[in-house]
Design an enzyme around this catalytic site. Structure first.
Site, PDB file in Angstrom:
ATOM      1  N   PRO A 140       1.661 -26.216  19.402  1.00 19.83           N
ATOM      2  CG  PRO A 140       0.874 -24.616  17.892  1.00 19.83           C
ATOM      3  CD  PRO A 140       1.850 -25.758  18.031  1.00 19.83           C
ATOM      4  CB  CYS A 141      -1.718 -28.780  22.478  1.00 22.31           C
ATOM      5  SG  CYS A 141      -0.733 -28.528  23.966  1.00 22.31           S
ATOM      6  CG  HIS A 142      -1.400 -22.671  23.573  1.00 21.73           C
ATOM      7  ND1 HIS A 142      -0.223 -23.177  23.039  1.00 21.73           N
ATOM      8  CD2 HIS A 142      -1.485 -21.385  23.164  1.00 21.73           C
ATOM      9  CE1 HIS A 142       0.380 -22.222  22.350  1.00 21.73           C
ATOM     10  NE2 HIS A 142      -0.363 -21.129  22.398  1.00 21.73           N
TER      11      HIS A 142
END
Length: 186
Positions: A140-142
């Protein structure tokens, strides 16, 4: 001997996604785009020998979880087996730490760098790893933000607007791009 990667493209409430997998786990993911052709082309750029395949078993269940995510229901992807064999040891460590960020949780490049004891250039290194993330959403780089809780960059279709929408979907307060990010389009 490794098998040829397989991939499929599917529709969610937010658009079309693609997922790639092989014998060692999920190896690629493309976030929603308006047409099915966009994530399909992106997946083939990343996996040029990939073969389109019908998702069976575990991959079919992962796709259902992705669809559930994009309608706004809480989903945890941290248990999924990922194939990060093409990544450096450092990037694998960064991605493992990022996967510990659960639904509705966020951190900053700097905090994540501090947690991993990456030193003075750590925040930059985290940013580079996030930009090269082969499996966004599942890694989950967001949920990794710039200093001061600003959005930072986002290389997926829709750029920072997509990042903002994903954070809002998870109930995180609205985050704004800095003026520099707005003027340069990231």
């Amino acid at each position: 001997m490794s098998t040829v990667p397989r991939y499929t493209t599917f529709e969610t409430a937010r658009g079309f996604c693609s997922i790639a997998w092989g014998e060692f786990g999920i190896s690629g993911f493309c976030l929603p785009a308006e047409s099915a052709e966009d994530p399909r082309r992106a997946m083939l750029r990343r996996h040029p020998t990939g073969v389109e395949a019908e998702p069976m078993g575990e991959i079919g269940r992962v796709i259902e979880r992705v669809k559930t995510y994009f309608v706004g229901d809480v989903v945890d992807f941290s248990d999924l087996l990922l194939d990060l064999s093409g990544q450096t040891d450092l990037y694998r460590r960064i991605y493992d730490a990022t996967r510990r960020l659960g639904w509705g949780k966020a951190t900053t490049y700097g905090r994540l760098a501090g947690e991993l004891e990456l030193g003075p250039a750590g925040a930059w290194t985290i940013g580079q790893a996030m930009a090269k993330n082969p499996i966004p959403l599942i890694i989950p780089c967001h949920r990794v933000l710039a200093a001061g809780g600003k959005l930072g960059g986002f290389s997926a279709p829709g750029g920072t607007l997509s990042k903002q929408r994903m954070l809002e979907l998870e109930g995180l307060p609205s985050v704004e791009a800095s003026p520099a990010q707005q003027s340069f389009g990231f």
